[in-house]
Each structure stands twice: as C-alpha cells, then as structure tokens.
Design a protein around this motif. Structure first.
Motif, short mmCIF file in Angstrom:
data_model
loop_
_atom_site.label_atom_id
_atom_site.label_comp_id
_atom_site.label_asym_id
_atom_site.label_seq_id
_atom_site.Cartn_x
_atom_site.Cartn_y
_atom_site.Cartn_z
N PHE A 2 0.84 -1.20 0.00
CA PHE A 2 0.00 0.00 0.00
C PHE A 2 0.88 1.25 0.00
CE2 PHE A 2 -3.53 -2.68 1.85
CZ PHE A 2 -4.44 -2.44 0.84
N ARG A 3 1.95 1.22 0.79
CA ARG A 3 2.87 2.36 0.82
C ARG A 3 3.46 2.63 -0.56
NH1 ARG A 3 8.83 2.15 3.71
NH2 ARG A 3 9.64 4.10 2.82
N TYR A 4 3.87 1.57 -1.24
CA TYR A 4 4.46 1.76 -2.57
C TYR A 4 3.45 2.35 -3.53
CZ TYR A 4 6.51 0.89 -7.10
OH TYR A 4 6.99 1.06 -8.37
N GLN A 5 2.22 1.89 -3.47
CA GLN A 5 1.21 2.39 -4.38
C GLN A 5 0.96 3.89 -4.16
OE1 GLN A 5 -2.09 3.61 -4.19
NE2 GLN A 5 -2.27 3.56 -6.43
N VAL A 6 1.03 4.32 -2.89
CA VAL A 6 0.78 5.71 -2.56
C VAL A 6 1.98 6.60 -2.90
CG1 VAL A 6 0.41 7.32 -0.62
CG2 VAL A 6 -0.92 5.19 -0.77
N THR A 7 3.20 6.13 -2.62
CA THR A 7 4.39 6.99 -2.69
C THR A 7 5.34 6.66 -3.83
OG1 THR A 7 5.72 5.54 -1.27
CG2 THR A 7 4.31 7.18 -0.17
N ARG A 8 5.25 5.45 -4.39
CA ARG A 8 6.21 4.97 -5.38
C ARG A 8 7.63 4.98 -4.83
NH1 ARG A 8 3.78 2.11 -9.48
NH2 ARG A 8 1.63 2.76 -9.33
N SER A 9 7.75 4.77 -3.55
CA SER A 9 9.05 4.80 -2.89
C SER A 9 9.88 3.56 -3.24
CB SER A 9 8.85 4.87 -1.37
OG SER A 9 10.01 4.47 -0.69
N PRO A 10 11.11 3.73 -3.72
CA PRO A 10 11.99 2.57 -3.94
C PRO A 10 12.23 1.77 -2.66
CG PRO A 10 12.87 4.52 -5.03
CD PRO A 10 11.75 4.99 -4.15
N GLU A 11 12.24 2.47 -1.54
CA GLU A 11 12.44 1.78 -0.26
C GLU A 11 11.27 0.85 0.03
OE1 GLU A 11 11.89 3.61 3.87
OE2 GLU A 11 14.08 3.62 3.64
N ALA A 12 10.05 1.31 -0.22
CA ALA A 12 8.87 0.47 -0.01
C ALA A 12 8.92 -0.75 -0.92
CB ALA A 12 7.60 1.27 -0.25
N LEU A 13 9.33 -0.54 -2.17
CA LEU A 13 9.45 -1.66 -3.10
C LEU A 13 10.48 -2.66 -2.61
CD1 LEU A 13 8.72 -2.96 -5.82
CD2 LEU A 13 10.48 -1.53 -6.88
N GLY A 14 11.63 -2.17 -2.13
CA GLY A 14 12.66 -3.06 -1.60
C GLY A 14 12.18 -3.83 -0.39
N ASN A 15 11.46 -3.15 0.50
CA ASN A 15 10.93 -3.82 1.69
C ASN A 15 9.93 -4.90 1.32
OD1 ASN A 15 12.49 -2.07 3.18
ND2 ASN A 15 10.79 -0.79 3.86
N ALA A 16 9.05 -4.59 0.36
CA ALA A 16 8.07 -5.57 -0.08
C ALA A 16 8.76 -6.77 -0.73
CB ALA A 16 7.10 -4.93 -1.07
N TRP A 17 9.79 -6.51 -1.51
CA TRP A 17 10.53 -7.60 -2.16
C TRP A 17 11.17 -8.53 -1.13
CZ3 TRP A 17 10.64 -10.01 -6.56
CH2 TRP A 17 11.74 -10.82 -6.89
N ARG A 18 11.74 -7.95 -0.08
CA ARG A 18 12.35 -8.78 0.97
C ARG A 18 11.30 -9.61 1.70
NH1 ARG A 18 15.99 -4.48 0.80
NH2 ARG A 18 14.68 -3.10 2.05
N ALA A 19 10.13 -9.03 1.94
CA ALA A 19 9.05 -9.80 2.58
C ALA A 19 8.58 -10.93 1.67
CB ALA A 19 7.89 -8.88 2.93
N LEU A 20 8.51 -10.67 0.37
CA LEU A 20 8.12 -11.70 -0.58
C LEU A 20 9.13 -12.85 -0.59
CD1 LEU A 20 6.82 -9.72 -3.68
CD2 LEU A 20 5.60 -11.52 -2.45
N GLN A 21 10.40 -12.50 -0.57
CA GLN A 21 11.42 -13.54 -0.53
C GLN A 21 11.34 -14.34 0.77
OE1 GLN A 21 14.83 -10.91 -1.37
NE2 GLN A 21 15.18 -12.13 -3.22
#
Length: 413
Positions: free
Chosen positions: A84-103
């Motif tokens: 949700f954070r990434y969708q709102v902000t397009r933050s690379p950090e949010a994308l990285g955090n989501a990727w780590r959770a997915l892994q």
C-alpha cells in the motif's frame, strides 16, 4: 447519525487536546525499525530485550526473539503495508521492503521441502536458536537445508498463517506493478494452492499429522481461490468458478458461528475481515454471488463495527466507501495508537472500567490504554488486563498497515 456525531466528537476532542496526529514520518520510522530489528532472517520476529528498565544497558540489548509461531501471518500483513505504501508513494524503499518480505514468504515454502507453509525459519546456528526452539517446541521443530545453510522451521501451521500470507500476496499483486514482484507472487500463490488442493485442503506436517484443515471453511477456500484466479487465472479460474457455484451460499455459515462470541479468540475476526476483503473486492461487480459474500460481510461488520478497530474500519471503507463518522473515528484511532508503548508492558484496568466479566470491560477500551500485544486489531478491545514484562518490542505493523491503507483509499491523513 449517532455514530457520525460520535466519530466527529472524537476527532474534535483529539485536535482540541493537541494530541499528536497520525502522520507519514511515524509510519516511515516504523518501517525502518522493522527492517533494522524485526526481520533478522527474512520474516517478522519480535526482539526480546535483556531488560525492561530504560536506565539499564540491557534495555537496548537484544537477548532473543519471540513470537516466531506467528511469523508467517505478520510477514504477510507487513507485505500488505509496504505494498500500500508503494502504491501511494512509489518509494523505492517500499518496493525493496516488499521484495524482501516476498522472498521471506518464499523461504517459508522452500524450507519445508514439500511446499507446506512453515510458521517461521531460523538458521540452525543462530545465537537465538535455542531460545526460539524452547518457545516453539510444542509446535514441532524440523530441519532442512536451504541455500547451502541448515535451518530449522516451526510447524503446526494454522489457517491464520495461511490467511495472513495470502492477504499480503494479494494486496502486493494489485498494488505493485512490477513484473518481477508479480512473477514471484504468482509462484508463491500457485505453490500454496497446489499444495492445499492436492492435500484436500489439509495441512500435513512431515510426521503425517494434520495440523489444520480448511474443509469446514468455504469462505477461506473461496477467498484463496479468488486470489489464485486473480494471479493465475489459467490454473485456478475454473476451480474457483466450480467451487463458487457449490459453496457461495455457505460462506455466511462460519462467519455467523464466529460472531456468537465477540470477545474470546478475537483473532478470528481479523481473519474473517482479510479473507472477505479479497473475496469481495475481486468478485465481478455483476456477479450474482457477490451479494452472498456481502451478506456474510454485513453480519461480521454488525458484530464488530463498535469495537474501535482502525484496521476493520479501513476494510469497510475499501468495500463500502466513505462514511463520515467511521472515517473520523479511524483518524482518531490511529492518532491514539501513537500514544501506546511499543513494548509488552503489563496493563491492568480492573477498577478503572466497569467489568461485565472477569476479563471483559463493558465498553470498548480506548486504543491508547489497551493491552499490549503483537497486532492490536486482532485482540479484543474489551480486555481488562494482560501483557508481559516490558521486554518484547512489537513490530507496529498494526499502525503502518491501516495508515497506508487509509492513504490508498483516500482518507485525509
């Protein structure tokens, strides 16, 4: 009308007293802290500090980790928050955090060797291994190699662990328009559903024991397959359509049963909200089954709408749109959350609030006074006492998930 006035009154009172408002810097600080302290091995764990005394050196010294048995469910919720954070902000950090959770979620499937979902995995040589194994020994401890390293994983996997993971995967698929992310989500969802379908909706441990079953939960079966249809329609579209025609009218039955007791085993309401969130929002608008799903949701909402639950309120906004009173209440609840201690200090409100049972208040306790726990919104708002020794720090996903969800669904924070 009374609820609308109550919500506005709560908000005006909060503003009038100068109480800190829910804001983005708080959410960002929590995410940073989760990455720093709460994901030592790729999934959510809560640090246990050596001391509860702020004046001692042990106050900031991690002695162990706790709540490993619920690592999967909160990793899923955390993934949803960062999506949700990434969708709102397009933050690379949010994308990285989501990727780590997915892994991390993928590792919970890889480590078992059978695609059954582990509750948690920890390197066998972790300095915290002995303490975690002692805490979780009753669930079953199993070993396997992964990436050239030996891990142990916690078994006795429950339906709530699966529910939290599927919630996070579904949200992330729709919030993050990244091909690599979507491919990994599709793989994880497909593995989970293939396993459950092959095993007749039973979850089987390495010793052959069935740790839980979805056979009596048509609502959860359909919710999971709804997610499967969304991410992999060729594989799961026809299965969902078939089971929907058979089970849609039964979705309400387990919801009605859960509604009988609105205090004990309160975590069931969180599971029902997140499962119905996916089942309803992903159903075609002209589907004749959607009304059946909404009827089940309406019974759930009537049972819990007065509980002062920001997470549930945001699901309701997602499914039913704007409501002045509810939305004002949600802003207040998130602001009051910031006044809560982050550690599991003991709380005893007996004598302060009227009791309707030994452990139940007659009214919903204010958010800033409620018992400290892992995820506030899955605990009864009527609890009069509980907590721990002030040494376990919660991840605070119960703030960032409703906060970013509110931002996504247009709540003015």
């Amino acid at each position: 009308m009374r609820q609308t006035h109550l919500g506005l009154l709560m908000l005006l009172t909060l503003i009038g007293t100068g109480t800190v408002q829910a804001a983005e810097p708080d959410a960002l600080a929590i995410s940073s802290n989760i990455q720093r302290l709460h994901m030592p091995y790729g999934t959510i764990l809560d640090p246990v500090y050596a001391s509860a005394d702020p004046a001692s050196q042990g106050y900031s010294q991690i002695a162990s980790y706790a709540r490993a048995g619920d690592s999967a469910i909160w990793t899923g919720h955390y993934l949803a928050a960062e999506a949700f954070r990434y969708q709102v902000t397009r933050s690379p950090e949010a994308l990285g955090n989501a990727w780590r959770a997915l892994q991390g979620i993928r590792s919970l499937l890889d480590v078992t060797g059978t695609d059954v979902l582990a509750r948690c995995l920890v390197p066998a040589d972790s300095p915290y291994a002995a303490a975690i194994q002692q805490q979780e020994s009753g669930r079953g401890i199993y070993y396997n190699g992964l990436g050239g390293q030996t891990y142990f994983w916690v078994g006795d996997t429950s339906r709530d662990q699966y529910g939290g993971v599927m919630f996070g995967l579904s949200v992330a698929y729709d919030m993050i328009d990244n091909a690599a992310v979507r491919d990994l989500i599709r793989s994880n969802v497909t593995r989970i559903l293939n396993y459950l379908l092959i095993h007749g909706w039973n979850v089987v441990m390495p010793d052959g024991r069935i740790s839980t079953t979805f056979l009596h939960r048509p609502d959860q079966q359909l919710s999971f397959l709804q997610v499967g249809r969304r991410v992999n329609p060729q594989r799961f579209g026809w299965i969902y359509s078939l089971l929907r025609s058979l089970y849609a009218s039964s979705v309400i039955t387990p919801i009605l049963f859960d509604n009988i007791d609105d205090h004990n085993h309160y975590f069931k309401f969180n599971l029902n909200y997140i499962n119905l969130y996916n089942l309803i929002r992903l159903e075609e608008s002209d589907s004749p089954y959607k009304r059946l799903y909404l009827n089940a949701y309406d019974t759930l909402r009537r049972t819990t709408e007065h509980h002062g639950n920001a997470h549930f309120n945001l699901v309701d906004r997602a499914l039913n749109g704007e409501s002045i009173g509810r939305d004002a209440e949600t802003i207040t609840l998130l602001s009051l959350w910031l006044q809560r201690p982050r550690r599991d200090t003991w709380v005893d409100l007996r004598g302060k609030y009227p009791a309707c049972a030994s452990d139940r208040a007659c009214i919903s306790i204010p958010v800033n006074e409620r018992v400290n726990t892992d995820f506030l919104w899955q605990r009864s708002p009527f609890l009069l006492f509980g907590g721990g020794f002030g040494t376990i720090e919660a991840a605070a996903i119960d703030y960032i998930l409703p906060y970013w969800m509110a931002r996504h669904y247009g709540l003015p924070l």
